[in-house]
Design a protein around this motif. Sequence first.
Motif, PDB file in Angstrom:
ATOM      1  N   TYR A  77      -4.812 -12.406  10.647  1.00 32.34           N
ATOM      2  CA  TYR A  77      -4.419 -12.003   9.287  1.00 32.34           C
ATOM      3  C   TYR A  77      -2.902 -11.984   9.158  1.00 32.34           C
ATOM      4  O   TYR A  77      -2.349 -12.310   8.105  1.00 32.34           O
ATOM      5  CB  TYR A  77      -5.002 -10.626   8.960  1.00 32.34           C
ATOM      6  CG  TYR A  77      -4.637 -10.133   7.588  1.00 32.34           C
ATOM      7  CD1 TYR A  77      -5.348 -10.552   6.464  1.00 32.34           C
ATOM      8  CD2 TYR A  77      -3.577  -9.258   7.395  1.00 32.34           C
ATOM      9  CE1 TYR A  77      -5.015 -10.110   5.196  1.00 32.34           C
ATOM     10  CE2 TYR A  77      -3.227  -8.805   6.131  1.00 32.34           C
ATOM     11  CZ  TYR A  77      -3.951  -9.234   5.037  1.00 32.34           C
ATOM     12  OH  TYR A  77      -3.604  -8.793   3.785  1.00 32.34           O
ATOM     13  N   HIS A 110       0.807  -1.216   0.000  1.00 31.52           N
ATOM     14  CA  HIS A 110       0.000   0.000   0.000  1.00 31.52           C
ATOM     15  C   HIS A 110       0.841   1.269   0.000  1.00 31.52           C
ATOM     16  O   HIS A 110       0.316   2.354  -0.136  1.00 31.52           O
ATOM     17  CB  HIS A 110      -0.936   0.002   1.211  1.00 31.52           C
ATOM     18  CG  HIS A 110      -0.232  -0.136   2.517  1.00 31.52           C
ATOM     19  ND1 HIS A 110       0.273  -1.329   2.949  1.00 31.52           N
ATOM     20  CD2 HIS A 110       0.066   0.770   3.475  1.00 31.52           C
ATOM     21  CE1 HIS A 110       0.853  -1.169   4.126  1.00 31.52           C
ATOM     22  NE2 HIS A 110       0.736   0.093   4.465  1.00 31.52           N
ATOM     23  N   HIS A 127      -7.081  -8.590  -1.032  1.00 29.15           N
ATOM     24  CA  HIS A 127      -6.857  -7.618   0.048  1.00 29.15           C
ATOM     25  C   HIS A 127      -8.184  -7.036   0.528  1.00 29.15           C
ATOM     26  O   HIS A 127      -8.420  -6.901   1.737  1.00 29.15           O
ATOM     27  CB  HIS A 127      -5.946  -6.483  -0.447  1.00 29.15           C
ATOM     28  CG  HIS A 127      -4.495  -6.836  -0.448  1.00 29.15           C
ATOM     29  ND1 HIS A 127      -3.838  -7.335   0.637  1.00 29.15           N
ATOM     30  CD2 HIS A 127      -3.555  -6.739  -1.431  1.00 29.15           C
ATOM     31  CE1 HIS A 127      -2.560  -7.538   0.353  1.00 29.15           C
ATOM     32  NE2 HIS A 127      -2.368  -7.188  -0.899  1.00 29.15           N
ATOM     33  N   LEU A 128      -9.049  -6.670  -0.433  1.00 26.43           N
ATOM     34  CA  LEU A 128     -10.335  -6.082  -0.067  1.00 26.43           C
ATOM     35  C   LEU A 128     -11.211  -7.101   0.652  1.00 26.43           C
ATOM     36  O   LEU A 128     -11.872  -6.764   1.641  1.00 26.43           O
ATOM     37  CB  LEU A 128     -11.053  -5.560  -1.323  1.00 26.43           C
ATOM     38  CG  LEU A 128     -12.440  -4.957  -1.090  1.00 26.43           C
ATOM     39  CD1 LEU A 128     -12.369  -3.781  -0.118  1.00 26.43           C
ATOM     40  CD2 LEU A 128     -13.072  -4.530  -2.412  1.00 26.43           C
ATOM     41  N   ASN A 156      -5.176  -9.867  -6.749  1.00 26.06           N
ATOM     42  CA  ASN A 156      -4.486  -9.539  -5.506  1.00 26.06           C
ATOM     43  C   ASN A 156      -5.203  -8.414  -4.775  1.00 26.06           C
ATOM     44  O   ASN A 156      -5.397  -8.476  -3.554  1.00 26.06           O
ATOM     45  CB  ASN A 156      -3.035  -9.147  -5.817  1.00 26.06           C
ATOM     46  CG  ASN A 156      -2.202  -8.964  -4.576  1.00 26.06           C
ATOM     47  OD1 ASN A 156      -2.170  -7.881  -3.999  1.00 26.06           O
ATOM     48  ND2 ASN A 156      -1.516 -10.001  -4.149  1.00 26.06           N
ATOM     49  N   LYS A 181      -8.163  -0.027   1.741  1.00 32.83           N
ATOM     50  CA  LYS A 181      -8.108  -1.011   0.660  1.00 32.83           C
ATOM     51  C   LYS A 181      -7.596  -2.368   1.118  1.00 32.83           C
ATOM     52  O   LYS A 181      -7.740  -3.359   0.396  1.00 32.83           O
ATOM     53  CB  LYS A 181      -7.221  -0.483  -0.468  1.00 32.83           C
ATOM     54  CG  LYS A 181      -7.758   0.778  -1.125  1.00 32.83           C
ATOM     55  CD  LYS A 181      -6.823   1.281  -2.201  1.00 32.83           C
ATOM     56  CE  LYS A 181      -7.345   2.560  -2.825  1.00 32.83           C
ATOM     57  NZ  LYS A 181      -6.438   3.103  -3.863  1.00 32.83           N
ATOM     58  N   SER A 182      -6.954  -2.411   2.288  1.00 31.78           N
ATOM     59  CA  SER A 182      -6.392  -3.672   2.761  1.00 31.78           C
ATOM     60  C   SER A 182      -6.273  -3.653   4.275  1.00 31.78           C
ATOM     61  O   SER A 182      -6.253  -2.583   4.894  1.00 31.78           O
ATOM     62  CB  SER A 182      -5.006  -3.917   2.141  1.00 31.78           C
ATOM     63  OG  SER A 182      -4.061  -2.990   2.669  1.00 31.78           O
ATOM     64  N   GLU A 232      -3.586  -4.602   5.813  1.00 36.26           N
ATOM     65  CA  GLU A 232      -2.259  -4.044   6.077  1.00 36.26           C
ATOM     66  C   GLU A 232      -2.304  -2.523   6.142  1.00 36.26           C
ATOM     67  O   GLU A 232      -1.714  -1.903   7.026  1.00 36.26           O
ATOM     68  CB  GLU A 232      -1.267  -4.499   5.002  1.00 36.26           C
ATOM     69  CG  GLU A 232      -0.812  -5.932   5.167  1.00 36.26           C
ATOM     70  CD  GLU A 232       0.201  -6.338   4.108  1.00 36.26           C
ATOM     71  OE1 GLU A 232       1.393  -6.357   4.419  1.00 36.26           O
ATOM     72  OE2 GLU A 232      -0.223  -6.635   2.980  1.00 36.26           O
ATOM     73  N   MET A 258     -10.329  -7.241   4.206  1.00 43.38           N
ATOM     74  CA  MET A 258     -10.778  -6.039   4.915  1.00 43.38           C
ATOM     75  C   MET A 258     -12.276  -6.110   5.186  1.00 43.38           C
ATOM     76  O   MET A 258     -12.746  -5.750   6.276  1.00 43.38           O
ATOM     77  CB  MET A 258     -10.432  -4.798   4.082  1.00 43.38           C
ATOM     78  CG  MET A 258     -10.650  -3.475   4.808  1.00 43.38           C
ATOM     79  SD  MET A 258      -9.556  -3.249   6.217  1.00 43.38           S
ATOM     80  CE  MET A 258     -10.678  -2.525   7.409  1.00 43.38           C
TER      81      MET A 258
END
Length: 612
Positions: free
Chosen positions: A388, A154, A367-368, A363, A314-315, A317, A371
């Motif tokens: 996670y 990110h 990630h989404l 990918n 968006k993620s 992380e 979340m």
Amino acid sequence: MTSAPALAGPAYDVLNRVFGYADFRGGQREIIEHVIGGGDALVLMPTGGGKSLCYQIPALVREGTGVVISPLIALMQDQVDALRTLGVRAGFLNSTQDPEERRLTEQLYVAGELDLLYVAPEGLGVPSTQRLLDRGRIALFAIDEAHCVSQWGHDFRPDYLNLSMLHERWPQVPRIALTATATSATREEIATRLGLTGARHFTASFDRPNIQYRIVAKNEPRRQLLDLLRTEHPGDAGIVCCLSRASVDRTAEFLVQNGIAALPYHAGLDARTRAANQSRFLREDGLIMVATIAFGMGIDKPDVRFVAHLDLPKSVEGYYQETGRAGRDGLPSTAWLAYGLQDVVQQRKMIETSEGDLAHRRNLAAHLDAMLALCETVQCRRAQLLAYFGQSAEPTCGNCDTCLTPPESWDGTVAAQKLLSTVLRLQRERGQKFGAGQSIDILLGKTTEKVQQFRHHELSVFGIGTDLREQEWRGVVRQLLAQGLLAVEGEYGTLTLTDASTAVLRKERQVMMRREPERTRAPKARRASSGGAAPATDLDPAGAAAFERLRAWRAAAAKEAGVPAYVIFHDATLRQIAALRPGSLTELSTVGGVGETKLARFGQQVLETLAG
């Protein structure tokens, strides 16, 4: 300076004498001793976990200058000021310096008169900088915010890809790469791209027990934010994260109009305004920074009491990295996120239209999905967050919204069938696709202009959803999107079925959903502090008054020195001083964070402030 630790050695001496702490936290000691011994290291440690000491202490113990590669040019001056206040000889090289300042820093480095030198990754790629480093003795290389090398990450920074040359040009110099967030896949990518495949990996717990994680359903999110600030964080410093520049500007203006001191920060502002706003946020108490995610990485301000998201990250992380700006001092803090249907639609649409190949889009979608799973869980948020990152946790933490006010789960299979049937009939019977609003209007039996225009009142599903309110139907759509039972497509974010939808329509799959609990007030958490961090001291009236006097003195001292207040002393240190109310320099030296230099420089002023 705190009393001497039971364990001895040069690392402990520096920790105690320079930084004013009696012992190491978590895995710091093992990391520091490994790097002092010349070993390479890849360190994963949460924000506020004490990463900086993991390279600062080895740089002070080893011969030569520790070279720190940091992407945060705007913060280098503050980082150097903080070290100099501790008596550490520190400097930086970046594009903000005039030629004379740069020449002086270079001279100090070559003469061996710097303990730490901060450089930007783009600056390190310049041959003249490399030749300069060859003229001095390098104690170590510290690569901060190492996740910036990850092209899937990110915060990707292309200049980080060139840092593998450090080992090629200076093979005898140990390297330590540090990041506050990385999955196992990102960790391997960091090691590979930085040429650290032989490095020892150190992974601390990602748990930040002092942070209360809360995710709420959007319902006029700016008003919800204002309520949070007025009821729980009046006068506190905090960060509000938004996805777009326009949202940043509107939110900052809204807060100011409602009497909240707030500043905007995004790439659309000129560099001078951004720098001025960041400087004010770091130096003044009680300011709120409303920003895109371009702001915040590496912010050292320890007394950020909340991070609020008005848009879905968006993620996981990215979310963890951004919320990690809160409570670096270990005192109770809030990570608050307002999340709604439009967030899911917007993010799905952005992925569908993003540049890159199919693997890249998959990918982003993965990630989404992670979340969304965090947002929709009925289990402990903290446990899911830690899972996670591959870490286990207790099933309940006692300091997140799902633990403090447990949500209900309900069987949403019939509701899902009604919604999916509506989307199916629009497509099959009319050859049409619409967004969530039209499908919900049909289910609720609303005879809107659009419903009449397209004769949707003639559909067999018209009016079959009056058992749920509009807001509840929006939750159904949101959760179907989150579970992959519904998709969005096209520029307008229209709804469409997925392969998984069929099993629901055929009554072959049950769909469990989350029902938001009714909340009349903020949940109360246990008062937790991050392992080894300063405790959240409950002050008596005299202590509270002393704390406020100390804060006022610190503000004046910081203004005179031209540095942020936390560079003088952290809030956590002032709280301990106010609780102890020492009567001598010897007593004051026992407080964590009061090192030798700070004791000599500020000790008498602190005692006079307490006496006053």
